[in-house]
Enzyme design. Structure first.
Site, PDB file in Angstrom:
ATOM      1  N   GLY A  39       0.824  -1.206   0.000  1.00 18.96           N
ATOM      2  CA  GLY A  39       0.000   0.000   0.000  1.00 18.96           C
ATOM      3  C   GLY A  39       0.861   1.261   0.000  1.00 18.96           C
TER       4      GLY A  39
ATOM      5  N   THR B 217       6.938  -5.575   6.060  1.00 21.79           N
ATOM      6  CA  THR B 217       5.676  -6.029   6.629  1.00 21.79           C
ATOM      7  C   THR B 217       5.855  -7.425   7.219  1.00 21.79           C
ATOM      8  OG1 THR B 217       3.412  -6.788   6.178  1.00 21.79           O
ATOM      9  CG2 THR B 217       4.885  -6.811   4.321  1.00 21.79           C
TER      10      THR B 217
ATOM     11  N   ASP C 280       3.585  -9.450   7.021  1.00 24.66           N
ATOM     12  CA  ASP C 280       2.738 -10.315   6.183  1.00 24.66           C
ATOM     13  C   ASP C 280       3.515 -11.008   5.053  1.00 24.66           C
ATOM     14  OD1 ASP C 280       0.749  -9.199   7.753  1.00 24.66           O
ATOM     15  OD2 ASP C 280       0.090  -7.792   6.212  1.00 24.66           O
TER      16      ASP C 280
ATOM     17  N   GLN D 258       2.688 -10.155  17.292  1.00 30.29           N
ATOM     18  CA  GLN D 258       3.465 -10.545  16.108  1.00 30.29           C
ATOM     19  C   GLN D 258       4.224  -9.368  15.506  1.00 30.29           C
ATOM     20  OE1 GLN D 258       0.639 -13.445  13.695  1.00 30.29           O
ATOM     21  NE2 GLN D 258      -0.480 -12.175  15.123  1.00 30.29           N
TER      22      GLN D 258
HETATM   23  O1  F6P Z   1      -0.135  -5.508   7.523  1.00 30.34           O
HETATM   24  C1  F6P Z   1       0.232  -5.799   8.836  1.00 30.34           C
HETATM   25  C2  F6P Z   1      -0.985  -6.097   9.665  1.00 30.34           C
HETATM   26  O2  F6P Z   1      -0.563  -6.387  10.986  1.00 30.34           O
HETATM   27  C3  F6P Z   1      -1.887  -7.204   9.119  1.00 30.34           C
HETATM   28  O3  F6P Z   1      -1.362  -8.485   9.345  1.00 30.34           O
HETATM   29  C4  F6P Z   1      -3.167  -6.902   9.824  1.00 30.34           C
HETATM   30  O4  F6P Z   1      -4.284  -7.389   9.117  1.00 30.34           O
HETATM   31  C5  F6P Z   1      -3.182  -5.395   9.846  1.00 30.34           C
HETATM   32  O5  F6P Z   1      -1.847  -4.971   9.720  1.00 30.34           O
HETATM   33  C6  F6P Z   1      -3.764  -4.786  11.090  1.00 30.34           C
HETATM   34  O6  F6P Z   1      -3.802  -3.423  10.911  1.00 30.34           O
HETATM   35  P1  F6P Z   1      -4.116  -2.363  12.065  1.00 30.34           P
HETATM   36  O7  F6P Z   1      -2.785  -1.964  12.640  1.00 30.34           O
HETATM   37  O8  F6P Z   1      -4.727  -1.225  11.340  1.00 30.34           O
HETATM   38  O9  F6P Z   1      -5.000  -3.008  13.046  1.00 30.34           O
END
Ligand code: F6P
Length: 366
Positions: A122, A143, A145, A292
């Site tokens: 993003g 990330t 992810d 995580q």
């Molecule tokens: O992209 C990293 C991440 O931790 C994803 O695994 C998760 O879905 C999202 O961000 C959570 O985002 P937020 O910090 O907006 O809750």
């Protein structure tokens, strides 16, 4: 010809992850010590660029941060300058504006010759209007992810896998003692990389990932069989984006003001409830959540983050334009940032780890 790069801006955008500070340190120290550049830290990702919160970064600022989690610059996963939330209209609907020109004014005011964008898919997408406006943007894929296109590895991922593996390992003993099914919900958005790697590393009995839709009946048959054959428990590593065969994901909430409105969460509880209702086997859920993303990066991530930060500055000083650093087939390299911006890297069906897991009888719910 002397390199025209003298002043660079650094920003960290999107969700934080272990290793960002290690990248900031590597970028800043390489830029200052090796090339005598002036480095400017931009606060809270693209929001700081919009609001002109930009300040010099010295080697002293980045000293002692290698092992620290989070980001000393702050980050933001709500802010996209090309589509910036500016309040609600009379009907309560969110209004957006393109504030790229304001950011360009701030870049010019600080005479920045390039931007180092430390972010996920993003954030690389958010950088595109600047690339189009002629700002040299060098991306560094960040990330937990591990879902950024154009690289096999993002920093932060290996630490998240280590944390998730530790959690899944721990769940074994209580699952065994109580003869339960333990579902552990893991992050990863629409990609199942964290669940796949930590599931294999912990010997989880089932791994549920968005890329392979699950059939709840198959999962129930699988856990019942394990009970019948005296295993006495089951561990399920479940990605937050896991979807059933009807294609539905469990959404925690939708926030239309954000670049990515859908926030996932709740599938672990959903699956545990279904299993308990259909099999009468007790099932419990653990949502690992932000653990995580938090805390100190493991050694591999520190090395990767340092190598990425160094490589970003090297590419910049070699005269390259608009690249994203990458680790591909074990080699540090770089790709055209435009070709990867906004693209997610999901687990392909020919990923060797899928066959590996299936060979040891791991259930994917399919
Ligand atoms: O992209 C990293 C991440 O931790 C994803 O695994 C998760 O879905 C999202 O961000 C959570 O985002 P937020 O910090 O907006 O809750």
């Amino acid at each position: 010809m002397p390199n025209p790069i003298k002043r660079i801006g650094v920003l960290t955008a999107g969700g934080d992850c272990p290793g960002i500070n290690a990248v900031i340190r590597a970028v800043t120290k390489t830029a200052i010590y090796k090339y005598d550049l002036r480095v400017f830290g931009i606060e809270d990702g693209f929001q700081g660029l919009i609001e002109n919160r930009i300040a010099p970064l010295s080697s002293l600022h980045v000293s002692g941060i290698l092992t620290r989690g989070g980001t000393i610059l702050g980050t933001n996963n709500r802010s996209n300058p090309a589509h910036c939330f500016v309040g609600n209209d009379e009907d309560g609907k969110p209004k957006f504006a393109d504030v790229t020109p304001r950011c360009l004014d701030n870049i010019n005011a600080h005479k920045l010759d390039a931007l180092i964008v430390i972010g996920g898919d993003g954030s690389m997408g958010c950088a595109m209007p600047f690339v189009e406006a002629g700002v040299n943007c060098i991306g560094i894929p960040k990330t937990i992810d591990n879902d950024v296109a154009g690289t096999d590895l993002t920093f932060g991922f290996l630490t998240a896998v280590a944390t998730a593996t530790d959690a899944l390992d721990r769940l074994h003993s209580t699952a065994m003692s109580h003869h339960r099914v333990m579902v552990c919900e893991l992050m990863g958005r629409n990609a199942g990389w964290i669940a796949l790697h930590s599931g294999i590393a912990s010997g989880s009995d089932a791994i549920l990932i968005p890329e392979i839709p699950y059939d709840i009946d198959r999962i129930c048959t699988f856990v019942k069989n394990r009970m019948a054959h005296n295993r006495g428990f089951s561990i399920i590593a479940c990605a937050e984006g896991a979807r059933s065969t009807d294609g539905k994901q469990i959404v925690a909430h939708v926030d239309p003001t954000r670049p990515e409105p859908i926030r996932l969460g709740g599938v672990g509880q959903h699956i545990a409830t279904q299993i308990q209702q259909r099999t009468n086997i007790e099932a419990r859920t653990t949502v690992l959540g932000y653990i995580q993303r938090s805390g100190t990066p493991i050694a591999n991530d520190r090395v990767l983050a340092t190598a990425f930060g160094y490589h970003a500055i090297e590419q910049l000083m070699a005269g390259k334009q608009n690249r994203m650093v990458s680790m591909t087939n074990g080699t540090l390299c770089d790709v055209d940032i435009k070709s990867v911006a906004g693209k997610q890297r999901l687990i392909p069906m020919d990923e060797p780890l899928l066959a590996t897991a299936r060979a040891v009888k791991t259930c994917f719910g399919d």
